[in-house]
Enzyme design. Structure first.
Site, PDB file in Angstrom:
ATOM      1  N   ASP A 342       0.832  -1.192   0.000  1.00 57.14           N
ATOM      2  CA  ASP A 342       0.000   0.000   0.000  1.00 57.14           C
ATOM      3  C   ASP A 342       0.875   1.254   0.000  1.00 57.14           C
ATOM      4  O   ASP A 342       1.860   1.336   0.747  1.00 57.14           O
ATOM      5  CB  ASP A 342      -0.902  -0.028   1.237  1.00 57.14           C
ATOM      6  CG  ASP A 342      -1.767   1.203   1.359  1.00 57.14           C
ATOM      7  OD1 ASP A 342      -2.646   1.393   0.503  1.00 57.14           O
ATOM      8  OD2 ASP A 342      -1.558   1.975   2.323  1.00 57.14           O
ATOM      9  N   GLU A 378       1.661  -0.537  -5.011  1.00 60.08           N
ATOM     10  CA  GLU A 378       0.732   0.539  -5.336  1.00 60.08           C
ATOM     11  C   GLU A 378       1.633   1.765  -5.512  1.00 60.08           C
ATOM     12  O   GLU A 378       2.100   2.344  -4.526  1.00 60.08           O
ATOM     13  CB  GLU A 378      -0.282   0.770  -4.219  1.00 60.08           C
ATOM     14  CG  GLU A 378      -1.282   1.863  -4.576  1.00 60.08           C
ATOM     15  CD  GLU A 378      -2.216   2.222  -3.418  1.00 60.08           C
ATOM     16  OE1 GLU A 378      -3.384   2.536  -3.695  1.00 60.08           O
ATOM     17  OE2 GLU A 378      -1.768   2.203  -2.264  1.00 60.08           O
TER      18      GLU A 378
END
Length: 704
Positions: A342, A378
């Site tokens: 993330d 990401e």
């Protein structure tokens, strides 16, 4: 109680069959107490007198799995110098393998008094916070082995532990929403029939629901609020949180592996649940604030490139050790197959800017364990210069946000889209080829947990996030969505038919694109969140997957399954190398490996690509011109395909190129809703004309 010196490594609580070794790092501490917690609310404090390189440690014979514990750190409470030690706060072990209980957000869990942030708070937090748990590391994995599915054969399914399983009619109620549910035959059967090879789980590291959401009666449903990087989230366990969550997680992984399905974890190493300077003192802040967090020029405050209040200090050797130890633990002890990072741009911020040569990437590259599993970035964060799609090192794959945006733009009819769409369809060579990566570096997706579901993407022009309690201010405002003529629910048959067609267009495009496709859980059932594009706090039926009744087949699911298996059956859609745009040597085929045509059957010119109004094209994929060899060096041959994209608002006649094949069969027509299966159409001779319905896609196949 016997107290032996113990060892400084491994960090955390390590049970060996006779007792437990405890080790915790704090350079800031003057003294550290290990507190063994009892069920009557009392505790036994043991001072950790041994210290090696700022790691305090002791071995306690007879301390068994299930024992709850925490730390109290005596040291400087000097926010103006970046330190916030406070022995009144029971601290979680950063290396705890399990955590028990929950946080009730009493004032005692904060280092200051409400309304008086400069006044130190010495209330005991123990009755109001979570506890770390000693776990039994032993587990019978049997003959479990990592599937190690190659990227070109991978189909990723992003899912939420609770959201995917909470409403499944064939699951026992006591298992719904748990790790055991994910390992249940009913879930595994759906995934295998769908053709999924990897289950990418939204955060399962121990997380907390922050104070603001708890007060509002909401929850941190998505889980991007980690407090324990080694501990499986406790409320996803069906039968206890005194270490049972570890056993249940392992059983889930073993069951999925038996079915050939990999487990990828969405991990949040960029920040913690302690928030900004007004956040609680739960673990890292009280242990050694300045060693764990990226502090601002005024060390009372935190540098925040994550939008959550804090960022971990990626140039700290202790932070880097924590992350690498955590990653290795999940691979070696929990048998997971990879990670999706993330806001991964934050992990590259040693100082201010994003640096692809940062220490974190160096450590991953040389690590013999972590470097061998799937690593997905990401590739952005919310800091300056944080959008880094295409800029991660060669070992990494990336969520390709440009793919998502371009495919959405094409099918909603945006002008000047064709040229970029061509690049995205063929693996985004403009992003990945120059650093030695292949099309498989691109994780392609149209929808994911963050944003509209696939159904809502074609049903709403605007977000509708009122249920989140932020006056619809949260969530992305520019979704590249189109409601097909009506906002939200409608009974208009034409609108509903167009929405179904658009969903099929997106699913088919995803599976026909080079790269690695990722589906979002429930999109195969046209799941809706009623226009909420930021359901991070909605732990309810709004965000859960609604399954068909037993024995029923959802037509969208049937179509998605067919597209997944079309891709899996044909290597021309999952090439390991980029197209050459010319005949390939050694293939004995005079045709190019790929060719682009106008609807009239003429080869595309530069002007055709740049026409603002152009929203249609034909793509020829040559199954006889696959340049990469098979696993034993053998040539790979496949059928050839023609893809006809019509994103116009009116039907168009497409001419099948006459010199690329004499006879074709229609294997996909997203405009068809009748027949068995409904998306398959008639045979088509080369040179013939195919009428392609407005906003639809036709796929023709020529046997090898």
């Amino acid at each position: 109680m016997q107290i032996w010196p113990g060892q400084a490594y491994p960090l955390g609580a390590t049970y060996d069959g006779a007792g437990t070794n405890f080790a915790v790092f704090s350079e800031a501490a003057d003294r550290v107490e290990l507190c063994l917690l009892h069920d009557d609310g009392s505790e036994t404090a043991v001072e950790l007198r041994e210290s090696d390189a700022f790691v305090r440690h002791a071995y306690l014979p007879g301390v068994m799995p299930g024992q709850r514990y925490g730390f109290r750190v005596h040291g400087p409470y000097e926010p103006e110098r970046g330190q916030r030690c406070n022995s009144a706060k029971l601290l979680l072990d950063p290396y705890a393998k399990a955590m028990s209980g929950r946080i009730d957000w009493d004032e005692a869990v904060y280092g200051y008094h409400f309304g008086q942030p400069e006044r130190r708070n010495d209330l005991d937090s123990a009755p109001h916070t979570m506890a770390s748990v000693v776990v039994n590391p032993y587990f019978d994995w049997g003959d479990d082995r990592l599937p190690r599915t190659e990227y070109h054969r991978t189909v990723i399914y992003e899912a939420h532990v609770k959201g995917l399983t909470m409403l499944h009619p064939d699951l026992p109620e006591e298992l719904r929403g748990t790790y055991a549910a994910l390992g249940h035959p009913a879930i595994i059967e759906h995934l295998t029939r769908l053709g999924v090879t990897a289950l990418e789980l939204m955060p399962v590291h121990q997380f907390v629901t922050d104070h603001r959401l708890a007060d509002a009666g909401l929850a941190n449903y998505w889980g991007y609020n980690t407090i324990g990087f080694f501990a499986p989230h406790n409320t996803y366990a069906s039968w206890g949180d005194r270490g049972q969550q570890v056993l249940e997680f392992k059983q889930m992984v073993r069951a999925l592996h038996t079915a050939g399905i990999e487990v990828i974890l969405d991990v949040v190493y960029n920040h913690t649940a302690e928030g900004n300077h007004l956040g609680p003192t739960l673990s890292f802040r009280g242990l050694d604030n300045a060693s764990y967090y990226r502090l601002a020029d005024d060390p009372r405050y935190y540098t925040d490139t994550t939008g959550t209040g804090n960022s971990l200090l990626m140039r700290s050797p202790h932070v880097l050790q924590l992350i690498m130890d955590s990653l290795r633990y999940w691979v070696t002890e929990m048998h997971v197959d990879g990670f999706r990072f993330d806001l991964a741009a934050t992990l590259a911020r040693q100082f201010h800017e994003v640096d692809r040569l940062s220490s974190f990437f160096d450590l991953v590259q040389q690590d013999p364990v972590v470097s061998q599993v799937k690593l997905i970035a990401e590739p952005w964060d919310v800091g300056e210069g944080g959008y880094q799609v295409g800029n991660f090192p060669p070992l990494w794959t990336e969520w390709n946000g440009m793919y998502r945006d371009t495919v959405r733009d094409l099918w909603r009819g945006e002008p000047r889209t064709l040229a970029e769409f061509g690049s995205r369809l063929t693996g985004s060579s403009d992003l990945y080829q120059d650093d030695g990566r292949r099309p498989l570096a691109s994780i392609n997706f149209v929808s994911c947990h963050d944003g509209f579901t696939l159904h809502d993407l074609v049903s709403y022009n605007e977000k509708h996030n009122d249920a989140n309690g932020e006056n619809n201010r949260d969530g992305e405002g520019h979704n590249r969505s189109w409601n097909c003529g009506a906002e939200g629910d409608t009974r208009e048959p034409g609108v509903l038919a167009l929405r179904r067609r658009q969903m099929r267009n997106f699913a088919a495009t995803l599976m026909l694109s080079q790269g690695v496709p990722m589906l979002s859980h429930g999109d195969e059932f046209a799941r809706t969140q009623r226009g909420n594009n930021n359901a991070y706090c909605q732990d309810s039926e709004l965000a859960w997957v609604h399954w068909p009744a037993p024995g029923e087949e959802h037509p969208m699911c049937e179509f998605v399954r067919a597209m997944v298996w079309l891709r899996r059956d044909h290597p021309v859609f999952r090439r390991r190398r980029f197209f050459h745009g010319r005949p390939v040597e050694g293939t004995h085929d005079e045709l190019s490996d790929i060719a682009w045509f106008t609807p009239e059957g003429e080869e595309m010119t530069l002007q055709d690509w740049q026409e603002a109004h152009a929203r249609a094209l034909t793509v020829f994929l040559n199954g006889h011109a696959i340049s990469e060899p098979g696993p034993r060096g053998e040539p790979i041959h496949d059928d050839s395909f023609i893809l006809m994209f019509n994103a116009h608002d009116e039907k168009l006649d497409f001419t099948v190129p006459a010199d690329h094949g004499k006879q074709w069969r229609t294997v996909v027509d997203t405009a068809r809703e009748e027949g068995h299966p409904p998306w398959v159409g008639p045979d088509v001779p080369g040179g013939d004309v195919v009428t392609v319905t407005d906003r639809s896609l036709v796929v023709l196949q020529r046997p090898a």
